[in-house]
Design a protein around this motif. Structure first.
Motif, PDB file in Angstrom:
ATOM      1  N   ARG A   1       0.832  -1.204   0.000  1.00  0.00           N
ATOM      2  CA  ARG A   1       0.000   0.000   0.000  1.00  0.00           C
ATOM      3  C   ARG A   1       0.862   1.248   0.000  1.00  0.00           C
ATOM      4  NH1 ARG A   1      -5.098   1.245   3.691  1.00  0.00           N
ATOM      5  NH2 ARG A   1      -4.772   3.148   2.442  1.00  0.00           N
ATOM      6  N   ILE A   2       0.327   2.314  -0.580  1.00  0.00           N
ATOM      7  CA  ILE A   2       0.951   3.629  -0.524  1.00  0.00           C
ATOM      8  C   ILE A   2       0.195   4.462   0.518  1.00  0.00           C
ATOM      9  CG2 ILE A   2       1.589   5.710  -1.789  1.00  0.00           C
ATOM     10  CD1 ILE A   2       3.020   3.265  -2.842  1.00  0.00           C
ATOM     11  N   PHE A   3       0.898   4.950   1.521  1.00  0.00           N
ATOM     12  CA  PHE A   3       0.308   5.814   2.545  1.00  0.00           C
ATOM     13  C   PHE A   3       0.877   7.225   2.368  1.00  0.00           C
ATOM     14  CE2 PHE A   3       0.040   1.571   4.391  1.00  0.00           C
ATOM     15  CZ  PHE A   3      -1.264   1.546   4.877  1.00  0.00           C
ATOM     16  N   HIS A   4      -0.006   8.203   2.286  1.00  0.00           N
ATOM     17  CA  HIS A   4       0.408   9.580   2.028  1.00  0.00           C
ATOM     18  C   HIS A   4       0.429  10.403   3.314  1.00  0.00           C
ATOM     19  CE1 HIS A   4       1.023  13.363  -0.012  1.00  0.00           C
ATOM     20  NE2 HIS A   4      -0.025  13.874   0.615  1.00  0.00           N
TER      21      HIS A   4
ATOM     22  N   PRO B   1      12.731  10.529   0.559  1.00  0.00           N
ATOM     23  CA  PRO B   1      11.827  11.572   0.052  1.00  0.00           C
ATOM     24  C   PRO B   1      12.583  12.767  -0.517  1.00  0.00           C
ATOM     25  CG  PRO B   1      11.926  11.641   2.461  1.00  0.00           C
ATOM     26  CD  PRO B   1      12.699  10.429   2.030  1.00  0.00           C
ATOM     27  N   ARG B   2      13.912  12.781  -0.358  1.00  0.00           N
ATOM     28  CA  ARG B   2      14.712  13.877  -0.903  1.00  0.00           C
ATOM     29  C   ARG B   2      15.079  13.667  -2.370  1.00  0.00           C
ATOM     30  NH1 ARG B   2      19.105  15.249   3.928  1.00  0.00           N
ATOM     31  NH2 ARG B   2      17.572  15.850   5.519  1.00  0.00           N
ATOM     32  N   PHE B   3      14.944  12.455  -2.882  1.00  0.00           N
ATOM     33  CA  PHE B   3      15.240  12.229  -4.294  1.00  0.00           C
ATOM     34  C   PHE B   3      14.250  13.023  -5.151  1.00  0.00           C
ATOM     35  CE2 PHE B   3      16.960   7.755  -3.145  1.00  0.00           C
ATOM     36  CZ  PHE B   3      18.210   8.284  -2.899  1.00  0.00           C
ATOM     37  N   ARG B   4      14.770  13.658  -6.187  1.00  0.00           N
ATOM     38  CA  ARG B   4      13.936  14.531  -7.025  1.00  0.00           C
ATOM     39  C   ARG B   4      13.227  13.721  -8.109  1.00  0.00           C
ATOM     40  NH1 ARG B   4      18.330  19.425  -7.955  1.00  0.00           N
ATOM     41  NH2 ARG B   4      18.579  20.015  -5.758  1.00  0.00           N
TER      42      ARG B   4
ATOM     43  N   ASN C   1      13.172  -6.688  -4.447  1.00  0.00           N
ATOM     44  CA  ASN C   1      13.514  -6.396  -3.049  1.00  0.00           C
ATOM     45  C   ASN C   1      12.302  -6.102  -2.168  1.00  0.00           C
ATOM     46  OD1 ASN C   1      16.478  -6.512  -3.387  1.00  0.00           O
ATOM     47  ND2 ASN C   1      16.144  -4.726  -4.697  1.00  0.00           N
ATOM     48  N   LYS C   2      11.172  -6.754  -2.466  1.00  0.00           N
ATOM     49  CA  LYS C   2       9.987  -6.627  -1.614  1.00  0.00           C
ATOM     50  C   LYS C   2       9.942  -7.810  -0.636  1.00  0.00           C
ATOM     51  CE  LYS C   2       8.080  -3.072  -3.786  1.00  0.00           C
ATOM     52  NZ  LYS C   2       7.032  -3.275  -4.788  1.00  0.00           N
ATOM     53  N   PHE C   3       9.635  -7.495   0.612  1.00  0.00           N
ATOM     54  CA  PHE C   3       9.484  -8.537   1.625  1.00  0.00           C
ATOM     55  C   PHE C   3       8.710  -7.949   2.796  1.00  0.00           C
ATOM     56  CE2 PHE C   3      13.705  -6.603   1.826  1.00  0.00           C
ATOM     57  CZ  PHE C   3      13.710  -6.043   3.089  1.00  0.00           C
ATOM     58  N   ASP C   4       8.330  -8.789   3.709  1.00  0.00           N
ATOM     59  CA  ASP C   4       7.580  -8.368   4.891  1.00  0.00           C
ATOM     60  C   ASP C   4       8.395  -7.353   5.693  1.00  0.00           C
ATOM     61  OD1 ASP C   4       6.194  -8.093   7.261  1.00  0.00           O
ATOM     62  OD2 ASP C   4       6.339 -10.195   7.843  1.00  0.00           O
ATOM     63  N   GLY C   5       7.877  -6.131   5.809  1.00  0.00           N
ATOM     64  CA  GLY C   5       8.561  -5.115   6.589  1.00  0.00           C
ATOM     65  C   GLY C   5       9.414  -4.172   5.762  1.00  0.00           C
ATOM     66  N   LYS C   6       9.284  -4.202   4.443  1.00  0.00           N
ATOM     67  CA  LYS C   6      10.025  -3.264   3.591  1.00  0.00           C
ATOM     68  C   LYS C   6       9.198  -1.988   3.433  1.00  0.00           C
ATOM     69  CE  LYS C   6      13.378  -1.992   0.813  1.00  0.00           C
ATOM     70  NZ  LYS C   6      13.656  -2.739  -0.429  1.00  0.00           N
ATOM     71  N   VAL C   7       9.823  -0.858   3.726  1.00  0.00           N
ATOM     72  CA  VAL C   7       9.163   0.445   3.630  1.00  0.00           C
ATOM     73  C   VAL C   7      10.022   1.348   2.747  1.00  0.00           C
ATOM     74  CG1 VAL C   7       8.257   2.434   4.887  1.00  0.00           C
ATOM     75  CG2 VAL C   7       8.225   0.160   5.965  1.00  0.00           C
ATOM     76  N   MET C   8       9.434   1.872   1.684  1.00  0.00           N
ATOM     77  CA  MET C   8      10.147   2.766   0.784  1.00  0.00           C
ATOM     78  C   MET C   8       9.573   4.175   0.912  1.00  0.00           C
ATOM     79  SD  MET C   8      12.363   0.785  -0.607  1.00  0.00           S
ATOM     80  CE  MET C   8      12.964   1.550  -2.104  1.00  0.00           C
ATOM     81  N   PHE C   9      10.460   5.157   1.008  1.00  0.00           N
ATOM     82  CA  PHE C   9      10.064   6.561   1.136  1.00  0.00           C
ATOM     83  C   PHE C   9      10.181   7.263  -0.211  1.00  0.00           C
ATOM     84  CE2 PHE C   9      10.545   5.530   5.491  1.00  0.00           C
ATOM     85  CZ  PHE C   9       9.975   6.540   6.261  1.00  0.00           C
ATOM     86  N   TYR C  10       9.102   7.941  -0.621  1.00  0.00           N
ATOM     87  CA  TYR C  10       9.092   8.738  -1.838  1.00  0.00           C
ATOM     88  C   TYR C  10       8.621  10.159  -1.508  1.00  0.00           C
ATOM     89  CZ  TYR C  10       8.831   4.041  -3.944  1.00  0.00           C
ATOM     90  OH  TYR C  10       9.050   2.734  -4.273  1.00  0.00           O
ATOM     91  N   PRO C  11       9.010  11.144  -2.303  1.00  0.00           N
ATOM     92  CA  PRO C  11       8.409  12.467  -2.119  1.00  0.00           C
ATOM     93  C   PRO C  11       6.932  12.413  -2.483  1.00  0.00           C
ATOM     94  CG  PRO C  11       9.694  12.403  -4.146  1.00  0.00           C
ATOM     95  CD  PRO C  11       9.958  11.109  -3.435  1.00  0.00           C
ATOM     96  N   GLY C  12       6.111  13.190  -1.779  1.00  0.00           N
ATOM     97  CA  GLY C  12       4.703  13.282  -2.137  1.00  0.00           C
ATOM     98  C   GLY C  12       4.514  14.104  -3.399  1.00  0.00           C
TER      99      GLY C  12
ATOM    100  N   LEU D   1       4.719   6.700   1.528  1.00  0.00           N
ATOM    101  CA  LEU D   1       5.400   5.507   2.031  1.00  0.00           C
ATOM    102  C   LEU D   1       4.806   4.272   1.372  1.00  0.00           C
ATOM    103  CD1 LEU D   1       6.354   7.579   4.135  1.00  0.00           C
ATOM    104  CD2 LEU D   1       6.125   5.795   5.879  1.00  0.00           C
ATOM    105  N   GLU D   2       5.651   3.504   0.726  1.00  0.00           N
ATOM    106  CA  GLU D   2       5.252   2.237   0.121  1.00  0.00           C
ATOM    107  C   GLU D   2       5.566   1.144   1.143  1.00  0.00           C
ATOM    108  OE1 GLU D   2       6.646   0.916  -4.057  1.00  0.00           O
ATOM    109  OE2 GLU D   2       7.928  -0.129  -2.625  1.00  0.00           O
ATOM    110  N   ILE D   3       4.531   0.569   1.742  1.00  0.00           N
ATOM    111  CA  ILE D   3       4.707  -0.405   2.820  1.00  0.00           C
ATOM    112  C   ILE D   3       4.254  -1.772   2.348  1.00  0.00           C
ATOM    113  CG2 ILE D   3       4.032  -1.032   5.173  1.00  0.00           C
ATOM    114  CD1 ILE D   3       3.748   1.889   5.837  1.00  0.00           C
ATOM    115  N   THR D   4       5.096  -2.779   2.566  1.00  0.00           N
ATOM    116  CA  THR D   4       4.824  -4.146   2.146  1.00  0.00           C
ATOM    117  C   THR D   4       4.734  -5.040   3.380  1.00  0.00           C
ATOM    118  OG1 THR D   4       6.085  -3.745   0.115  1.00  0.00           O
ATOM    119  CG2 THR D   4       5.585  -6.029   0.664  1.00  0.00           C
TER     120      THR D   4
END
Length: 451
Positions: free
Chosen positions: A240-243, A382-385, A405-416, A425-428
């Motif tokens: 899921r993506i959480f904003h 979230p700092r990546f442009r 690289n997806k697995f239980d507990g992987k969280v990726m940060f993206y800029p909104g 936040l992309e949470i798996t």
């Protein structure tokens, strides 16, 4: 009803626009690169609104996009030619020597794919969970970095939707980290949008790999890649993506700093602490074991002297916030955020060099050897442009990733999307853990700015 499928229309390989004299010597992998050989390719992409034909005489905009993108990629590879290469392994028995390097001479180039899917932007963005079809928007599905011996180190797949265009990039994680990955996107986008044929690169890349003084290509203690390769399949997971809006992040940061009686805790550390506490709570674990929140850290600016942001390769190490499950849940947000703050502050030049020295004594290649119910890993930034990369279609409407690289507990940060310090936040997580997180009061209050 059959699930939607992605149809490959064409594929080809793209080489640097003109020969580069410097590509003749091999590019030997540094410590941080080699450590990545048994993980997946980085897979990230941007979703755009599809350009429309406005007159009968106008060229098909998708065909025009593909041609310009191929040409821009070819020009970009002149500057970032390692991405057009393949891996090779140098082995000898007497004396024993084993080393992996990038061969830029014996390769067909980077891969370029055009595909179509009978889907709309709404079809893939409206569902609560990220649809599995996104995995088909990327090449090198389930490929590991060591597979770069026989697969391209870079592959771009352009998938045409009914009303959208998705540009998905799969890049070998032993060649680039997140900083270099988005630096490649920046050069590609700038080249695409430039008026001149060969635009000047305002921030030229540094392709020479970093080795400690007195050291060169690493002699690895292996005779065959089976000794360090460890492939894995992920179990069924929800993604899921959480904003987090700028306002909700500001409240979390203020709360974390107030509870810790400090002003040093960052927005990233505040959000990370919330995620750490809430995911661990959602797993319903016993209280005594130790839990870890692992952060992927860019070493460039931590080194003395620092490496420039244009250093093209890996410099990523991980650092850990630690606490028992009971401590983490009994203490407040500020306590957890301070643990992460201390871990970040302790990641100095000395810590980086100590890791490199220990690695050279006993080389380690990262693997996922099983599920760790007490840990989670936070990656990207979230700092990546990301949204600044445009290809004649305006600003992208979303960022998504592939299977890698997806697995239980992987969280990726993206800029909104709206900027201003917002984060996606992309949470798996497994279905039952995700369901618990979705009803976690602290998490949802933090997400909605009610903390």
């Amino acid at each position: 009803m059959n699930p939607p499928t992605v149809q490959i229309i064409s594929e080809c390989f793209i080489k640097p626009h003109y020969p580069v004299e410097e590509i003749k010597p091999p590019i030997h992998l540094a410590t941080w690169d080699i450590a990545m050989l048994s993980v997946h390719y980085i897979q990230k992409g941007l979703l755009f609104i599809k350009p429309q034909i406005t007159t009968n005489d106008q060229e098909n905009p998708v065909k025009s996009l593909l041609n310009r993108l191929k040409e821009s990629l070819s020009i970009t590879l002149v500057h970032l030619y390692p991405l057009a290469g393949r891996f090779a392994t140098l082995k000898q028995e007497n004396p024993p020597f084993y080393s992996v390097y990038i061969d830029c001479n014996n390769s067909p180039g980077a891969k370029f794919i055009y595909a179509t899917a009978d889907l709309t932007i709404s079809d893939i963005l409206s569902p609560v969970d990220v649809p599995v079809v996104f995995q088909s928007f990327f090449d090198h599905h389930k490929a590991f970095d060591h597979d770069g011996h026989s697969m391209s180190l870079l592959s771009i797949q352009v998938t045409e939707l009914i009303d959208g265009i998705f540009i998905g990039c799969s890049a070998n994680h032993a060649v680039v980290d997140g900083t270099s990955f988005w630096y490649f996107w920046e050069i590609l986008s700038n080249t695409f949008n430039a008026q001149e044929k060969n635009p000047v690169i305002t921030r030229p890349p540094i392709l020479k790999r970093w080795f400690p003084n007195g050291h060169g290509p690493h002699n690895l203690p292996f005779t065959h890649h089976d000794q360090f390769m460890s492939r894995f399949e992920t179990p069924p997971l929800r993604e899921r993506i959480f904003h987090f809006s700028p306002e909700s992040i500001a409240k979390l940061k203020a709360k974390a700093n107030s509870q810790s009686k400090t002003s040093k805790i960052s927005s990233f550390q505040s959000v990370s602490a919330l995620v750490w506490r809430c995911i661990i709570r959602s797993r319903r674990l016993p209280r005594d074991p130790e839990t870890t929140c692992t952060l992927a850290a860019n070493n460039r600016r931590r080194m003395d002297p620092p490496l420039p942001n244009e250093y093209f390769g890996n410099t990523v190490l991980t650092l850990n916030g630690k606490a028992t499950v009971g401590e983490l849940l009994d203490q407040g947000l500020g306590w957890a955020a301070w643990r992460l703050h201390e871990a970040v502050e302790g990641h100095s030049d000395a810590a980086v060099r100590e890791w490199v020295e220990k690695w050279m004594e006993n080389p380690v290649i990262y693997t996922r050897s099983g599920h760790n119910p007490y840990g989670l890993l936070l990656g990207s930034s979230p700092r990546f442009r990301m949204y600044e990369n445009e290809f004649g279609m305006g600003k992208a409407v979303a960022i998504r990733s592939g299977y890698g690289n997806k697995f239980d507990g992987k969280v990726m940060f993206y800029p909104g999307y709206e900027g201003g310090g917002s984060m996606d936040l992309e949470i798996t997580l497994p279905p039952e853990t995700m369901a618990a997180l979705e009803t976690d009061v602290e998490f949802m209050d933090g997400l909605n700015g009610k903390c």
